[in-house]
Design an enzyme around this catalytic site. Structure first.
Site, mmCIF file in Angstrom:
data_model
loop_
_atom_site.group_PDB
_atom_site.id
_atom_site.type_symbol
_atom_site.label_atom_id
_atom_site.label_comp_id
_atom_site.label_asym_id
_atom_site.label_seq_id
_atom_site.Cartn_x
_atom_site.Cartn_y
_atom_site.Cartn_z
ATOM 1 C CG HIS A 217 -6.230 4.877 -1.494
ATOM 2 N ND1 HIS A 217 -5.123 4.346 -0.875
ATOM 3 C CD2 HIS A 217 -6.178 4.464 -2.783
ATOM 4 C CE1 HIS A 217 -4.427 3.648 -1.757
ATOM 5 N NE2 HIS A 217 -5.041 3.704 -2.932
ATOM 6 N N GLY A 218 -9.008 5.638 1.669
ATOM 7 C CA GLY A 218 -9.696 6.361 2.745
ATOM 8 C C GLY A 218 -11.108 5.868 2.970
ATOM 9 N N GLY A 219 -11.312 4.545 2.895
ATOM 10 C CA GLY A 219 -12.656 3.963 3.001
ATOM 11 C C GLY A 219 -13.331 4.152 4.357
ATOM 12 C CG HIS B 291 -5.022 7.754 3.883
ATOM 13 N ND1 HIS B 291 -3.939 8.187 3.153
ATOM 14 C CD2 HIS B 291 -5.469 6.644 3.241
ATOM 15 C CE1 HIS B 291 -3.736 7.377 2.132
ATOM 16 N NE2 HIS B 291 -4.658 6.433 2.149
ATOM 17 N N GLY B 292 -7.805 8.141 7.353
ATOM 18 C CA GLY B 292 -8.155 8.426 8.755
ATOM 19 C C GLY B 292 -9.597 8.903 8.858
ATOM 20 C CG ASP C 266 1.433 7.410 -3.422
ATOM 21 O OD1 ASP C 266 1.365 8.239 -4.359
ATOM 22 O OD2 ASP C 266 0.989 7.630 -2.284
ATOM 23 C CG ASP D 259 -1.946 1.008 1.294
ATOM 24 O OD1 ASP D 259 -2.393 1.427 0.205
ATOM 25 O OD2 ASP D 259 -2.360 1.405 2.397
ATOM 26 C CG HIS D 260 -0.341 4.905 0.005
ATOM 27 N ND1 HIS D 260 -0.705 5.870 -0.919
ATOM 28 C CD2 HIS D 260 -1.467 4.562 0.658
ATOM 29 C CE1 HIS D 260 -2.002 6.101 -0.814
ATOM 30 N NE2 HIS D 260 -2.496 5.309 0.119
ATOM 31 C CB THR E 80 -8.752 4.571 10.139
ATOM 32 O OG1 THR E 80 -7.631 5.127 9.449
ATOM 33 C CG2 THR E 80 -8.902 5.263 11.482
HETATM 34 P P1 13P Z 1 -8.519 4.599 5.978
HETATM 35 O O1 13P Z 1 -7.490 4.435 7.036
HETATM 36 O O2 13P Z 1 -9.095 5.975 5.985
HETATM 37 O O3 13P Z 1 -9.564 3.550 6.017
HETATM 38 O O4 13P Z 1 -7.762 4.491 4.582
HETATM 39 C C1 13P Z 1 -7.156 3.291 4.209
HETATM 40 C C2 13P Z 1 -6.384 3.438 2.950
HETATM 41 O O5 13P Z 1 -6.733 4.170 2.060
HETATM 42 C C3 13P Z 1 -5.179 2.616 2.786
HETATM 43 O O6 13P Z 1 -4.429 3.001 1.684
#
Ligand code: 13P
Length: 287
Positions: free
Chosen positions: A207-209, A177-178, A105, A84-85, A232
């Site tokens: 991302h950032g689900g 994210h977060g 990334d 990831d990234h 998160t």
């Molecule tokens: P969250 O931590 O916001 O769920 O994002 C996860 C993410 O996008 C991992 O690359």
């Protein structure tokens, strides 16, 4: 079964659902995600950030653990082990370690440099049967030291990166994210639609689900999102369940101090949230 993420995500685009990427941190996380995928007959992607890889003593340890666990738990659903990234150097480390998928990334580089490095890594990954994700427009917030400004992706730049033959593409559309701040404006669906128009059936990655409302997730999937990353939210579920166990004094009762007992509520909590996300994303019974 350890596989690249290409086929499962192309199938997701066709079937109008998304596959979850759940980031892993340790043995409990990995076991919880793998078992939930198997129990729900869902494909799954295990995400490993560079920070988490380091925490687990290196990508080689992670790959060995995941491969052994797939075998010992008899996991037959498709599982991708994905960086990831990733940095440029991190991608090569995961190639060597035996991951089945990488994300490069390069979103913080000028676009020409992002194109050049992504192009090189596409060839490396494909020669080994691995899938590769690239990113255009940064994801806001911070994840394991990776900080993004949250720019909206330029559709023409997305097209340039997509044309290199990447297998799936992360385009920043206001996702963070977060936890989302109270004044978050939501996802930019116009930007997503423009990207989709130019890249066609290429699976798009959200991302950032964590914390994205269900209706926005559904709209994103209808506009070509086929992979949704969650990190998160699993951490929050784990933390809450662990806090409850200790606050109820369970660690002080009998052999409640046994790490296998202490970590069990958090492990079960991860299973609950992963299943909930698989239901929302529509990946259940799609293995
Ligand atoms: P969250 O931590 O916001 O769920 O994002 C996860 C993410 O996008 C991992 O690359």
């Amino acid at each position: 079964m350890l596989v690249s993420a290409t086929e499962m995500l192309n199938k997701a685009v066709e079937g109008h659902y998304a596959v979850g990427q759940f980031n892993i941190n340790n043995l409990e996380w990995t076991k919880a995600v793998l078992l939930t995928a198997q129990e729900n007959n869902s494909p799954v992607i295990l995400g490993v950030s560079e920070g988490a890889g380091k925490y687990m003593t290196g990508f080689g340890t992670v790959a060995a653990m995941v491969k052994a666990m797939i075998e010992s738990l008899n996991i037959t659903v498709p599982v991708a082990l994905h960086l990831d990234h990733g940095t440029y150097a991190g991608c090569y480390k995961c190639v060597k370690a035996g991951f089945s998928s990488i994300m490069f990334d390069g979103s913080h580089f000028p676009i020409d440099e992002n194109v050049e490095k992504t192009n090189e890594l596409v060839h490396v990954a494909h020669n080994l049967g691995m899938s590769i994700e690239a990113e255009v427009g940064s994801i806001g917030g911070e994840e394991d030291g990776v900080i993004g400004a949250g720019e909206i992706a330029d559709p023409a730049e997305c097209k340039r990166i997509a044309d290199l033959g990447v297998d799936f593409l992360a385009a920043g559309i206001g996702n963070i994210h977060g936890k989302y701040p109270a004044n978050w404006k939501g996802l930019d669906f116009d930007a997503l639609a423009k990207v989709k128009e130019l890249v066609g059936d290429m699976p798009l990655v959200l991302h950032g689900g964590t914390g994205i409302p269900a209706d926005m997730i559904k709209t994103a999937i209808s506009l070509g999102v086929a992979k949704i990353n969650v990190n998160t939210e699993c951490q929050l579920y784990f933390q809450e369940a662990t806090r409850k166990y200790i606050e109820e004094g369970k660690d002080l009762q009998g052999k409640g101090y046994d790490p296998r007992k202490l970590l069990a509520p958090g492990f079960e909590a991860i299973k609950v949230i992963v299943k909930e996300k698989m239901e929302l994303f529509g990946s259940i019974d799609k293995a």
